[in-house]
Design an enzyme around this catalytic site. Structure first.
Site, mmCIF file in Angstrom:
data_model
loop_
_atom_site.group_PDB
_atom_site.id
_atom_site.type_symbol
_atom_site.label_atom_id
_atom_site.label_comp_id
_atom_site.label_asym_id
_atom_site.label_seq_id
_atom_site.Cartn_x
_atom_site.Cartn_y
_atom_site.Cartn_z
ATOM 1 N N HIS A 1 1.303 1.907 -3.356
ATOM 2 C CA HIS A 1 0.320 2.771 -4.015
ATOM 3 C C HIS A 1 0.799 4.211 -4.105
ATOM 4 C CE1 HIS A 1 -3.205 -0.158 -2.960
ATOM 5 N NE2 HIS A 1 -2.322 -0.668 -3.782
ATOM 6 N N ASP B 1 0.874 -1.176 0.000
ATOM 7 C CA ASP B 1 0.000 0.000 0.000
ATOM 8 C C ASP B 1 0.907 1.221 0.000
ATOM 9 O OD1 ASP B 1 -2.202 1.796 0.384
ATOM 10 O OD2 ASP B 1 -3.326 0.187 1.309
#
Length: 519
Positions: free
Chosen positions: A329, A295
């Site tokens: 991300h 993430d």
């Protein structure tokens, strides 16, 4: 002129930062000496000398191989009151028997100023709780391995009954007070703690355990690997942390924190495995750390609206330098839980590789008027194969109501106590090669535009073989491929020497800009 700066000192380690313009890597230009002994070449701007003796004076120097420039520092390691070996308390380190009680006994027994040491071995354990004024050192080959049975993990309630509101906030999940499993290393209100060494903390997560049905609460919400709640003066240095159940390191309502020379690794597809998430924290330094996660690499937060109304605490004074972000991300992210505000963030001399976004700000209506993002500075960064290097998204579609019209509407809505604010953003001396989706995507609220964006000496070069993808996460967005900068709802926009090459669109698409300065 070469300059060597001291960034941390413990009884056994000293960390340094070379003051150079090159991000993260030195290019093997420097030789390192300890008391005139040649320790070899230094390949990173931030490095740690380990296995030193307590309360001893050392001379440390570096020399530039190419120019001959040198710098020397003489300093003393911290004193140490006690040495505790966890094996003397019954820890086995065989990876089969549970060592929790032995390790916890060693921690509790350690005098102020003492060091708890883990020799080589695999220490299978459930959550451990820190105490103040100690050092934990994981020796080379030592692994703290999380046991898998969640039923054996203690639960931290979201709130406990306290006279002081700041003391009542205990468990936290995605910016709200919620019950959560205790983390493998948990610190509640501790001070003056070091976690150092050459070993590994392994959350031991997999898609059969913590990552299975990650959005479903089972007994309590997933733990972190390291959780620091209301802590002060904490150093985490040198170790590897991997396979986290959720966010890897989560400091909450804490201050004076240093994260130096860490290696944080989670699989690219592991859900919510952010690297480091300072939430409502002040005076945080993140240096020389490598991130490869599932993430965001670094996500700076300050809670959601309900939390900020009870306890409005901003994240302030965060310094991120000489770090490497691979995958994830976003490389350095602010939000989307930012209702307490995020102010004075400096990102400098970093390398971003193959992250979805580089510098990323995400918020939405409903974060509140105390959700103020201001004075965000990023400079001297190299990005390679980043999908979209710069994003500011005021319509982030998170939470149960994230895809409602209130969040996604591009109409000018009334400004009220739910409306966040984005202030001054400065981006300077940044090179982005093999960019994929868009040079930048910055979309402010029509009713409260982004105050000011300054971009200076920005170079974007697209990969001609790029594939379409979404520049940001918001409702009704279209895929892009090699798009230039999309800039919408900004009060003041200043562009100086911003170059975009190989774009499939115009270099800049500008909408609803009040004032513009181009040089």
């Amino acid at each position: 002129m070469v300059k060597l700066n001291v960034v941390s000192v413990t009884s056994r380690t000293i960390s340094f930062e070379i003051n150079t313009r090159e991000p993260y890597y030195t290019g093997n230009k420097y030789l390192l000496y300890l008391n005139s002994t040649d320790l070899g070449k230094v390949d990173k701007n931030v490095f740690t000398i380990k296995n030193l003796d307590p309360d001893k004076e050392y001379s440390v120097s570096i020399k530039n191989i190419e120019t001959g420039d040198a710098d020397e520092i003489v300093l003393r390691t911290k004193p140490e009151t006690a040495y505790i070996n966890v094996r003397d308390f019954g820890a086995n380190g065989d990876g089969k028997r549970i060592d929790t009680f032995s390790i916890q006994a060693a921690i509790i027994s350690c005098p102020d100023g003492g060091r708890v040491f883990f020799h080589e071995g695999i220490y299978l354990t459930y959550p451990l709780f820190l105490k103040s004024n100690i050092t934990l050192e994981l020796g080379k080959g030592a692994v703290l391995l999380g046991a898998k049975e969640r039923e054996m993990y203690p639960i931290l309630p979201g709130e406990i009954d306290c006279k002081k509101i700041e003391d009542s906030y205990l468990g936290s999940w995605e910016g709200e007070a919620k019950e959560i499993f205790a983390s493998l290393i948990t610190g509640i209100g501790v001070e003056n703690v070091n976690i150092i060494g050459e070993g590994t903390i392994d959350g031991n997560s997999s898609f059969d355990t913590w990552w299975h049905d990650a959005k479903v609460k089972r007994i309590a919400w997933r733990p972190r690997t390291i959780f620091l709640n209301k802590c002060k003066n904490v150093l985490i240095e040198g170790i590897t942390i991997k396979n986290s159940p959720s966010w890897t390191i989560h400091p909450l309502l804490s201050q004076n924190l240093k994260f130096i020379n860490l290696n944080i690794e989670n699989p690219k597809d592991a859900p919510n495995t952010d690297g480091l998430d300072p939430e409502s924290c002040k005076d945080v330094v993140i240096l020389g750390t490598r991130f490869s996660v599932g993430d965001d690499c670094i996500a700076i937060k300050s809670g959601k609206l309900a939390t900020s109304r009870k306890l409005p605490v901003s994240s302030e004074n965060l310094y991120i330098r000489n770090c490497l972000m691979e995958y994830g991300h976003g490389a350095v992210v602010i939000g989307s839980e930012m209702s307490g505000g995020v102010k004075n963030v400096h990102v400098d001399r970093c390398v971003f590789r193959k992250t979805d976004r580089g510098i990323r700000i995400k918020t939405r209506r409903g974060r509140g008027s105390t959700g103020i993002i201001d004075e965000i500075h990023a400079s001297n960064i190299k990005m390679d194969k980043v999908l979209t290097p710069f994003t500011i998204n005021s319509f982030y579609f998170c939470d149960a109501d994230g895809k409602t019209e209130y969040v996604w509407s591009k109409e000018k809505l009334p400004v009220d106590d739910r409306t966040p604010y984005i202030g001054n953003i400065y981006l300077k001396d940044i090179t982005c090669n093999d960019t994929q989706v868009a040079a930048g995507y910055m979309y402010g609220l029509p009713e409260r535009k982004i105050e000011k964006v300054t971009m200076e000496n920005i170079y974007i070069k697209f990969d001609l073989n790029a594939k379409p993808d979404y520049p940001e996460m918001l409702s009704f967005a279209d895929e892009m491929c090699r798009n230039g900068f999309y800039l919408n709802n900004i009060k003041k926009l200043k562009l100086k020497n911003v170059i975009v090459e190989n774009a499939s669109t115009e270099p800049f698409i500008k909408l609803n800009i009040d004032e513009e300065y181009v040089e």
